[in-house]
Design an enzyme around this catalytic site. Structure first.
Site, PDB file in Angstrom:
ATOM      1  N   HIS A 145      21.533 -28.287 -15.736  1.00  8.01           N
ATOM      2  CA  HIS A 145      21.381 -26.829 -15.617  1.00  8.01           C
ATOM      3  C   HIS A 145      22.468 -26.219 -14.737  1.00  8.01           C
ATOM      4  O   HIS A 145      22.250 -25.244 -14.016  1.00  8.01           O
ATOM      5  CB  HIS A 145      19.999 -26.467 -15.063  1.00  8.01           C
ATOM      6  CG  HIS A 145      18.862 -26.886 -15.933  1.00  8.01           C
ATOM      7  ND1 HIS A 145      18.458 -26.158 -17.031  1.00  8.01           N
ATOM      8  CD2 HIS A 145      18.053 -27.975 -15.877  1.00  8.01           C
ATOM      9  CE1 HIS A 145      17.440 -26.768 -17.613  1.00  8.01           C
ATOM     10  NE2 HIS A 145      17.186 -27.882 -16.939  1.00  8.01           N
ATOM     11  N   ASN A 192      11.766 -24.233 -19.888  1.00  5.63           N
ATOM     12  CA  ASN A 192      12.864 -24.189 -20.848  1.00  5.63           C
ATOM     13  C   ASN A 192      12.549 -23.181 -21.947  1.00  5.63           C
ATOM     14  O   ASN A 192      11.483 -22.559 -21.956  1.00  5.63           O
ATOM     15  CB  ASN A 192      13.093 -25.569 -21.476  1.00  5.63           C
ATOM     16  CG  ASN A 192      13.758 -26.551 -20.534  1.00  5.63           C
ATOM     17  OD1 ASN A 192      14.591 -26.173 -19.728  1.00  5.63           O
ATOM     18  ND2 ASN A 192      13.386 -27.821 -20.639  1.00  5.63           N
ATOM     19  N   TYR A 211      13.238 -31.713  -7.897  1.00  3.74           N
ATOM     20  CA  TYR A 211      13.911 -30.418  -7.821  1.00  3.74           C
ATOM     21  C   TYR A 211      14.206 -30.015  -6.381  1.00  3.74           C
ATOM     22  O   TYR A 211      15.323 -29.641  -6.037  1.00  3.74           O
ATOM     23  CB  TYR A 211      13.075 -29.342  -8.519  1.00  3.74           C
ATOM     24  CG  TYR A 211      13.383 -29.220  -9.987  1.00  3.74           C
ATOM     25  CD1 TYR A 211      13.202 -30.316 -10.839  1.00  3.74           C
ATOM     26  CD2 TYR A 211      13.850 -28.034 -10.528  1.00  3.74           C
ATOM     27  CE1 TYR A 211      13.493 -30.221 -12.183  1.00  3.74           C
ATOM     28  CE2 TYR A 211      14.147 -27.930 -11.869  1.00  3.74           C
ATOM     29  CZ  TYR A 211      13.972 -29.025 -12.697  1.00  3.74           C
ATOM     30  OH  TYR A 211      14.269 -28.927 -14.033  1.00  3.74           O
TER      31      TYR A 211
END
Length: 485
Positions: free
Chosen positions: A54, A127, A337
């Site tokens: 990303h 997404n 993350y």
């Protein structure tokens, strides 16, 4: 208005920003030129490590407004009343390519929303597809390595891409999405967003529900063919960034309607397939979409680096009334993350303006570290519990507890009656029009025909045959035709 004065990083006025200090008019430069050294040193450090995935992204601010009552299912404050608005930041992205890649490529798109709620930031990281390629986070590094640039050739290799998919039959559903018409959105405004994972909502009575999020674009779905995308990527690699920026600057503010699917927690154990499997959708006939609200983007960032590149999302940022599910991929992302941002941006990345809460105040015992902005000291103790009126816990969990049982160890997910890696891929294929099927087959064959090993081709063809007989037959014929040319 008086002329503003250019200064050094320490605030001293700069006398000359055009000429470096030297030993005489034509002599060598001086080590004592603090302004030159500071300017060059800062320039060398302007960039931070890009995201491993990303990396290429665009973002905008806006708001989320509740349009329908969902308080029977969650006590989350930002969803507590019809008409309530919450400021948001949304980051779109491609997945596989680097920061310098093009926007118009065949790739899933990240759809990450940060809700600045009165009870802390809630990050919903998803997404533009409702499913993903794998169902266990242990496989994620290998999957991404197979899709990124090869360490020897320095480019994405069909051998690597399709070899991984050949050994991951659960990817067949997402491959069908990716190679279909929605694999290349025409713009970020013209695609849906999904939470993709299963999450938990808890109501005021402590009842638990499992939910899936669907952001439906109000601009309508628009996609590009492979040929259109190749042309656009060559003309304007920044096509999606340009479109989003210009639309908002013109006042054409994109919006999405949020719907959720809601499953009573008791249904999960006996549902016909694993409801926590990220490679599968919940059919709408089983759990219909229920409208929640509207998301609108109405303000562009002032600085892309500060607000888009430094934006940090973590699916572990929950608020009261919302929590995780046993979804294995989600469980892995709860750690990965936030840890990625600690590496890229530092342990104090949550103090950056784009990441800091806007509707509440952070009050905890975290201290110091690189670039700490909150220099607590003097009468602020940095331990808990204490006798000095420091912040204390509430004693109320954010979501309902999940029951667990059995032995520790590495386990395959428990089998449900209809668990299957191929059925939903076949269902998606059968929903397509004839023209959509033709494009899907051509897109798959274009990549698979470039694979050098016949056994890898055969393994992938077996997946499409298992999904649908016609699907497999047509892909096989198309691949054979291309390989014989």
């Amino acid at each position: 208005m008086p002329q503003r004065v250019l200064t050094t990083e320490s605030g001293a006025p700069v006398a000359d920003n055009q000429n470096s200090a030297s030993a005489g008019a034509g002599g060598p430069l001086l080590l004592q030129d603090q302004h030159l050294l500071e300017k060059l040193a800062r320039f060398n450090r302007e960039r931070i490590p890009e995201r491993v995935v990303h990396a290429r992204g665009s973002g905008a601010y806006g708001y989320f407004e509740v349009t329908d009552d969902v308080t029977d299912y969650t006590y989350a404050d930002f969803l507590s009343s019809v008409g309530k608005r919450t400021e948001v930041f949304l980051r779109f992205s491609t997945v596989a390519d680097s920061l310098g890649g093009a926007d118009a490529v065949r790739d899933p798109r990240g759809f990450a929303v940060k809700f600045y709620t009165a009870e802390g930031n809630y990050d919903l990281v998803g997404n533009n597809t409702p499913v993903f390629f794998i169902k266990d986070p242990l496989k994620f590094p290998d999957f991404i390595h197979s899709q990124k640039r090869d360490p020897f050739t320095g480019k994405q290799e069909p051998d690597n891409v399709w070899d991984f998919w050949a050994h991951a039959p659960e990817a067949t559903h997402q491959v069908t999405w990716l190679m279909g018409d929605r694999g290349i959105p025409a713009s970020y405004r013209h695609m849906n967003g999904y939470g993709s994972h299963t999450y938990q909502w808890t109501n005021a009575q402590g009842e638990a529900f499992f939910v899936k999020y669907h952001f439906k674009t109000n601009q309508g779905i628009r996609c590009l063919s492979s040929e259109q995308a190749a042309e656009l990527a060559g003309k304007d690699p920044n096509s999606h960034q340009t479109d989003l920026l210009q639309a908002i600057e013109r006042g054409v503010n994109p919006s999405w309607t949020l719907h959720v699917q809601i499953m009573p927690a008791a249904d999960a154990a006996t549902y016909r397939f694993n409801p926590f499997d990220l490679t599968k959708v919940w059919p709408h006939a089983d759990y219909p979409l229920q409208r929640v609200g509207r998301l609108v983007l109405d303000r562009n960032p002032d600085n892309v680096f500060a607000e888009v590149e430094q934006a940090a999302f973590s699916p572990n940022n929950f608020v009261p009334g919302i929590g995780p599910s046993p979804d294995k991929m989600l469980q892995g992302r709860l750690f990965a993350y936030a840890d990625a941002h600690r590496y890229r941006l530092g342990v104090n990345h949550t103090q950056l303006a784009v990441n800091a809460p806007k509707a509440t105040t952070v009050d905890n015992y975290g201290r110091d570290g690189l670039m700490a902005a909150n220099a607590y000291g003097r009468d602020r103790k940095n331990y808990e519990p204490n006798s000095y009126d420091g912040p204390t816990e509430t004693g109320r969990p954010l979501s309902a507890p999940l029951a667990v049982s059995g032995y520790t160890g590495t386990h395959e997910a428990p089998a449900h009656t209809k668990d299957d890696d191929f059925f939903q891929a076949g269902e998606l294929y059968r929903l397509m029009s004839e023209e959509e099927r033709e494009r899907l087959v051509a897109n798959i064959a274009g990549g698979l025909s470039q694979v050098s090993r016949e056994d890898v081709v055969e393994k992938n063809l077996a997946h499409f045959h298992a999904a649908d007989a016609d699907y497999g037959k047509r892909v096989e014929e198309a691949v054979r035709a291309l390989r014989e040319d």
